[in-house]
Design a protein around this motif. Structure first.
Motif, PDB file in Angstrom:
ATOM      1  N   SER A 186      53.838  26.722  20.216  1.00 53.31           N
ATOM      2  CA  SER A 186      52.797  27.398  19.460  1.00 53.31           C
ATOM      3  C   SER A 186      51.677  27.874  20.361  1.00 53.31           C
ATOM      4  CB  SER A 186      52.246  26.475  18.382  1.00 53.31           C
ATOM      5  OG  SER A 186      51.159  27.089  17.736  1.00 53.31           O
ATOM      6  N   ARG A 187      51.153  29.047  20.034  1.00 52.73           N
ATOM      7  CA  ARG A 187      50.052  29.616  20.802  1.00 52.73           C
ATOM      8  C   ARG A 187      48.745  28.850  20.580  1.00 52.73           C
ATOM      9  NH1 ARG A 187      46.906  35.103  20.036  1.00 52.73           N
ATOM     10  NH2 ARG A 187      46.129  35.439  22.158  1.00 52.73           N
ATOM     11  N   GLN A 188      48.719  28.031  19.545  1.00 47.22           N
ATOM     12  CA  GLN A 188      47.469  27.356  19.206  1.00 47.22           C
ATOM     13  C   GLN A 188      46.953  26.491  20.353  1.00 47.22           C
ATOM     14  OE1 GLN A 188      49.502  25.672  15.949  1.00 47.22           O
ATOM     15  NE2 GLN A 188      49.216  23.552  16.575  1.00 47.22           N
ATOM     16  N   LYS A 189      47.850  25.873  21.104  1.00 44.85           N
ATOM     17  CA  LYS A 189      47.400  25.024  22.207  1.00 44.85           C
ATOM     18  C   LYS A 189      46.815  25.850  23.340  1.00 44.85           C
ATOM     19  CE  LYS A 189      50.065  20.855  21.352  1.00 44.85           C
ATOM     20  NZ  LYS A 189      50.941  19.823  21.906  1.00 44.85           N
ATOM     21  N   GLU A 190      47.381  27.011  23.582  1.00 40.99           N
ATOM     22  CA  GLU A 190      46.837  27.889  24.622  1.00 40.99           C
ATOM     23  C   GLU A 190      45.429  28.346  24.258  1.00 40.99           C
ATOM     24  OE1 GLU A 190      47.300  32.514  26.081  1.00 40.99           O
ATOM     25  OE2 GLU A 190      48.850  31.608  24.824  1.00 40.99           O
ATOM     26  N   VAL A 191      45.244  28.737  23.005  1.00 40.22           N
ATOM     27  CA  VAL A 191      43.968  29.320  22.578  1.00 40.22           C
ATOM     28  C   VAL A 191      42.902  28.255  22.350  1.00 40.22           C
ATOM     29  CG1 VAL A 191      42.827  30.662  20.771  1.00 40.22           C
ATOM     30  CG2 VAL A 191      45.119  31.311  21.555  1.00 40.22           C
ATOM     31  N   LEU A 192      43.270  27.142  21.733  1.00 43.33           N
ATOM     32  CA  LEU A 192      42.294  26.158  21.275  1.00 43.33           C
ATOM     33  C   LEU A 192      42.004  25.060  22.285  1.00 43.33           C
ATOM     34  CD1 LEU A 192      43.500  25.789  17.566  1.00 43.33           C
ATOM     35  CD2 LEU A 192      41.753  27.335  18.505  1.00 43.33           C
ATOM     36  N   ASN A 193      42.641  25.104  23.425  1.00 37.96           N
ATOM     37  CA  ASN A 193      42.467  24.044  24.414  1.00 37.96           C
ATOM     38  C   ASN A 193      41.011  23.936  24.873  1.00 37.96           C
ATOM     39  OD1 ASN A 193      43.191  21.962  26.085  1.00 37.96           O
ATOM     40  ND2 ASN A 193      44.659  23.144  27.303  1.00 37.96           N
ATOM     41  N   GLY A 194      40.463  22.719  24.774  1.00 35.73           N
ATOM     42  CA  GLY A 194      39.116  22.450  25.238  1.00 35.73           C
ATOM     43  C   GLY A 194      38.014  22.856  24.289  1.00 35.73           C
ATOM     44  N   ARG A 195      38.345  23.257  23.065  1.00 30.22           N
ATOM     45  CA  ARG A 195      37.330  23.824  22.168  1.00 30.22           C
ATOM     46  C   ARG A 195      36.929  22.851  21.053  1.00 30.22           C
ATOM     47  NH1 ARG A 195      37.079  29.117  23.948  1.00 30.22           N
ATOM     48  NH2 ARG A 195      38.998  29.808  24.978  1.00 30.22           N
ATOM     49  N   GLU A 244      40.072  36.924  19.321  1.00 25.53           N
ATOM     50  CA  GLU A 244      38.619  36.947  19.430  1.00 25.53           C
ATOM     51  C   GLU A 244      38.100  35.692  20.132  1.00 25.53           C
ATOM     52  OE1 GLU A 244      34.671  37.226  16.511  1.00 25.53           O
ATOM     53  OE2 GLU A 244      36.674  36.901  15.661  1.00 25.53           O
ATOM     54  N   ILE A 245      38.702  34.544  19.824  1.00 21.19           N
ATOM     55  CA  ILE A 245      38.287  33.293  20.459  1.00 21.19           C
ATOM     56  C   ILE A 245      38.448  33.383  21.973  1.00 21.19           C
ATOM     57  CG2 ILE A 245      38.898  30.855  20.747  1.00 21.19           C
ATOM     58  CD1 ILE A 245      39.584  30.846  17.729  1.00 21.19           C
ATOM     59  N   LEU A 246      39.582  33.927  22.423  1.00 18.70           N
ATOM     60  CA  LEU A 246      39.812  34.063  23.851  1.00 18.70           C
ATOM     61  C   LEU A 246      38.904  35.118  24.478  1.00 18.70           C
ATOM     62  CD1 LEU A 246      43.709  33.859  24.118  1.00 18.70           C
ATOM     63  CD2 LEU A 246      42.050  32.135  24.815  1.00 18.70           C
ATOM     64  N   GLU A 247      38.774  36.256  23.813  1.00 21.28           N
ATOM     65  CA  GLU A 247      37.985  37.362  24.363  1.00 21.28           C
ATOM     66  C   GLU A 247      36.518  36.988  24.535  1.00 21.28           C
ATOM     67  OE1 GLU A 247      36.656  41.936  23.186  1.00 21.28           O
ATOM     68  OE2 GLU A 247      38.188  40.890  22.007  1.00 21.28           O
ATOM     69  N   LYS A 248      35.962  36.296  23.526  1.00 21.77           N
ATOM     70  CA  LYS A 248      34.537  35.943  23.550  1.00 21.77           C
ATOM     71  C   LYS A 248      34.287  34.514  24.024  1.00 21.77           C
ATOM     72  CE  LYS A 248      33.403  39.096  19.742  1.00 21.77           C
ATOM     73  NZ  LYS A 248      32.824  39.198  18.362  1.00 21.77           N
ATOM     74  N   ASP A 249      35.347  33.782  24.324  1.00 18.56           N
ATOM     75  CA  ASP A 249      35.262  32.387  24.748  1.00 18.56           C
ATOM     76  C   ASP A 249      34.427  31.579  23.752  1.00 18.56           C
ATOM     77  OD1 ASP A 249      35.905  30.249  26.367  1.00 18.56           O
ATOM     78  OD2 ASP A 249      34.193  30.521  27.694  1.00 18.56           O
ATOM     79  N   LEU A 250      34.848  31.610  22.494  1.00 19.64           N
ATOM     80  CA  LEU A 250      34.112  30.960  21.422  1.00 19.64           C
ATOM     81  C   LEU A 250      34.424  29.469  21.342  1.00 19.64           C
ATOM     82  CD1 LEU A 250      34.615  33.649  18.604  1.00 19.64           C
ATOM     83  CD2 LEU A 250      32.691  33.430  20.210  1.00 19.64           C
ATOM     84  N   LEU A 251      33.630  28.762  20.537  1.00 26.72           N
ATOM     85  CA  LEU A 251      33.836  27.348  20.204  1.00 26.72           C
ATOM     86  C   LEU A 251      33.685  26.446  21.419  1.00 26.72           C
ATOM     87  CD1 LEU A 251      36.906  27.843  17.837  1.00 26.72           C
ATOM     88  CD2 LEU A 251      34.484  27.780  17.220  1.00 26.72           C
ATOM     89  N   ARG A 252      32.710  26.795  22.265  1.00 29.75           N
ATOM     90  CA  ARG A 252      32.348  25.989  23.414  1.00 29.75           C
ATOM     91  C   ARG A 252      30.831  25.817  23.461  1.00 29.75           C
ATOM     92  NH1 ARG A 252      36.648  25.443  27.045  1.00 29.75           N
ATOM     93  NH2 ARG A 252      38.171  27.120  27.108  1.00 29.75           N
ATOM     94  N   LEU A 253      30.378  24.757  24.104  1.00 27.38           N
ATOM     95  CA  LEU A 253      28.949  24.587  24.349  1.00 27.38           C
ATOM     96  C   LEU A 253      28.499  25.609  25.400  1.00 27.38           C
ATOM     97  CD1 LEU A 253      28.751  20.695  24.581  1.00 27.38           C
ATOM     98  CD2 LEU A 253      27.969  22.107  22.684  1.00 27.38           C
ATOM     99  N   ARG A 254      27.285  26.135  25.240  1.00 26.92           N
ATOM    100  CA  ARG A 254      26.803  27.082  26.229  1.00 26.92           C
ATOM    101  C   ARG A 254      25.285  27.143  26.222  1.00 26.92           C
ATOM    102  NH1 ARG A 254      29.355  32.635  24.593  1.00 26.92           N
ATOM    103  NH2 ARG A 254      31.117  31.242  24.254  1.00 26.92           N
ATOM    104  N   VAL A 255      24.730  27.598  27.338  1.00 28.10           N
ATOM    105  CA  VAL A 255      23.298  27.901  27.423  1.00 28.10           C
ATOM    106  C   VAL A 255      23.171  29.414  27.385  1.00 28.10           C
ATOM    107  CG1 VAL A 255      21.237  27.761  28.861  1.00 28.10           C
ATOM    108  CG2 VAL A 255      22.797  25.816  28.761  1.00 28.10           C
ATOM    109  N   ALA A 256      22.497  29.940  26.374  1.00 26.40           N
ATOM    110  CA  ALA A 256      22.364  31.385  26.219  1.00 26.40           C
ATOM    111  C   ALA A 256      21.318  31.916  27.208  1.00 26.40           C
ATOM    112  CB  ALA A 256      21.961  31.725  24.794  1.00 26.40           C
ATOM    113  N   VAL A 257      21.722  32.891  27.990  1.00 22.86           N
ATOM    114  CA  VAL A 257      20.809  33.536  28.942  1.00 22.86           C
ATOM    115  C   VAL A 257      20.869  35.033  28.703  1.00 22.86           C
ATOM    116  CG1 VAL A 257      20.242  33.919  31.355  1.00 22.86           C
ATOM    117  CG2 VAL A 257      21.158  31.697  30.630  1.00 22.86           C
ATOM    118  N   ASP A 258      19.744  35.611  28.338  1.00 18.86           N
ATOM    119  CA  ASP A 258      19.711  37.050  28.030  1.00 18.86           C
ATOM    120  C   ASP A 258      19.139  37.804  29.221  1.00 18.86           C
ATOM    121  OD1 ASP A 258      19.595  39.502  26.932  1.00 18.86           O
ATOM    122  OD2 ASP A 258      18.383  38.953  25.193  1.00 18.86           O
TER     123      ASP A 258
END
Length: 305
Positions: free
Chosen positions: A265-274, A291-305
């Motif tokens: 299943s592709r789910q492990k490739e996409v959801l790994n570490g999230r 979209e999750i892969l393209e935008k690297d969603l569902l991870r902790l991050r520090v927003a820098v504009d």
């Protein structure tokens, strides 16, 4: 007053997909899964609401081996007896283990290796701690320290001593799941108390680090929000908010089986570490994989504009 960016982000996280579930449903029904044999699962925190739900789900999916670990052996025996009634073919091992003790978790790893000939497919870290909901001045230093000892250091102990068994299991699921909390993305609201939110956020970051270090060796890992459960951890929730704790413990169990079962299943490739929620409809979640892969969603991050 309009919501703050933090509040909006927490809301988006809770409602990442439009359909939210409170009980298991067809797409993740563990009784429709046929796990390979052998398939061994170790659940640290294998009692109570989420622990029982996890154990029942893997038993219904046909796991051949199940290690239930916690500090309270008598409570574990209750769960073990329930599992044996669901699936008499499942070999159930009960082990006392304090996840804050490196010696205890190392002993758990030795027991698991000995009982199942070194075979281990899935580790689920379900042990958790939260004290009274207060602010940083009112809450006790001991609650803050205990939260990190259990929620963060405990997850490290589990990874340190049990990842080697996952890596040694050829063709196994090689999955490491930390039962997390929707407290990770929040900083405001009744549940935003520092010792729990901060320690669970640190745990989620640890899962991301495990992903970075071991994904290339076939390890899958994720942080999973278990829904709103009536449990020992909810004893300090104000009565006005108890109606939010309406999710079935079997939902997180079914979601964990769906997440960790073997296969291409592709789910492990996409959801790994999230960071994931068991409440999210998995069919709708799959539509957002690109979209999750393209935008690297569902991870902790520090927003820098």
């Amino acid at each position: 007053m309009p919501p703050t960016p933090s509040q909006l982000n927490a809301q988006r996280c809770r409602e990442f997909v439009s359909t939210l579930h409170t009980t298991p449903y067809t797409a993740i029904d563990p009784s429709q899964v046929k796990l390979p044999s052998p398939f061994v699962v170790c659940i640290i925190g294998g009692r109570g609401a989420a622990g029982g739900g996890l154990a029942r789900a893997y038993a219904r999916a046909g796991t051949s081996g199940l290690v239930l670990a916690a500090r309270n052996r008598s409570a574990l025996e209750e769960t073990a007896n329930e599992i044996r009634s669901i699936n008499p073919a499942t070999k159930v091992i009960v082990a006392e283990c304090d996840i804050t003790s490196s010696d205890a978790v190392e002993a758990l790893a030795h027991t698991t290796k000995a009982e199942f000939d070194g075979h281990l497919d899935v580790v689920v870290v379900n042990a958790g701690y939260t004290g009274p909901i207060t602010d940083v001045v009112e809450e006790s230093p001991s609650d803050f320290q205990t939260a990190f000892n259990v929620n963060t250091v405990g997850a490290f102990h589990a990874a340190h001593f049990l990842l080697p068994l996952l890596l040694q299991t050829e063709s196994g699921a090689r999955s490491f799941v930390a039962i997390s909390s929707m407290a990770v993305p929040i900083v405001t609201g009744f549940a935003a108390h520092s010792h729990y939110c901060a320690s669970k956020a640190a745990q989620a970051r640890l899962v991301e680090l495990i992903n970075e270090q071991y994904a290339s060796r076939g390890v899958f890992c994720a942080s999973v929000h278990p829904g709103g459960l009536r449990s020992e951890l909810s004893k300090d929730v104000p009565k006005a908010f108890l109606h939010f704790l309406c999710d079935s413990p079997d939902l997180v169990g079914a979601f964990a089986v769906w997440l960790t079962k073997t296969g291409g299943s592709r789910q492990k490739e996409v959801l790994n570490g999230r960071f994931l929620s068991c409440k999210w409809d998995v069919t709708e979640l799959e539509t957002r994989f690109d979209e999750i892969l393209e935008k690297d969603l569902l991870r902790l991050r520090v927003a820098v504009d």
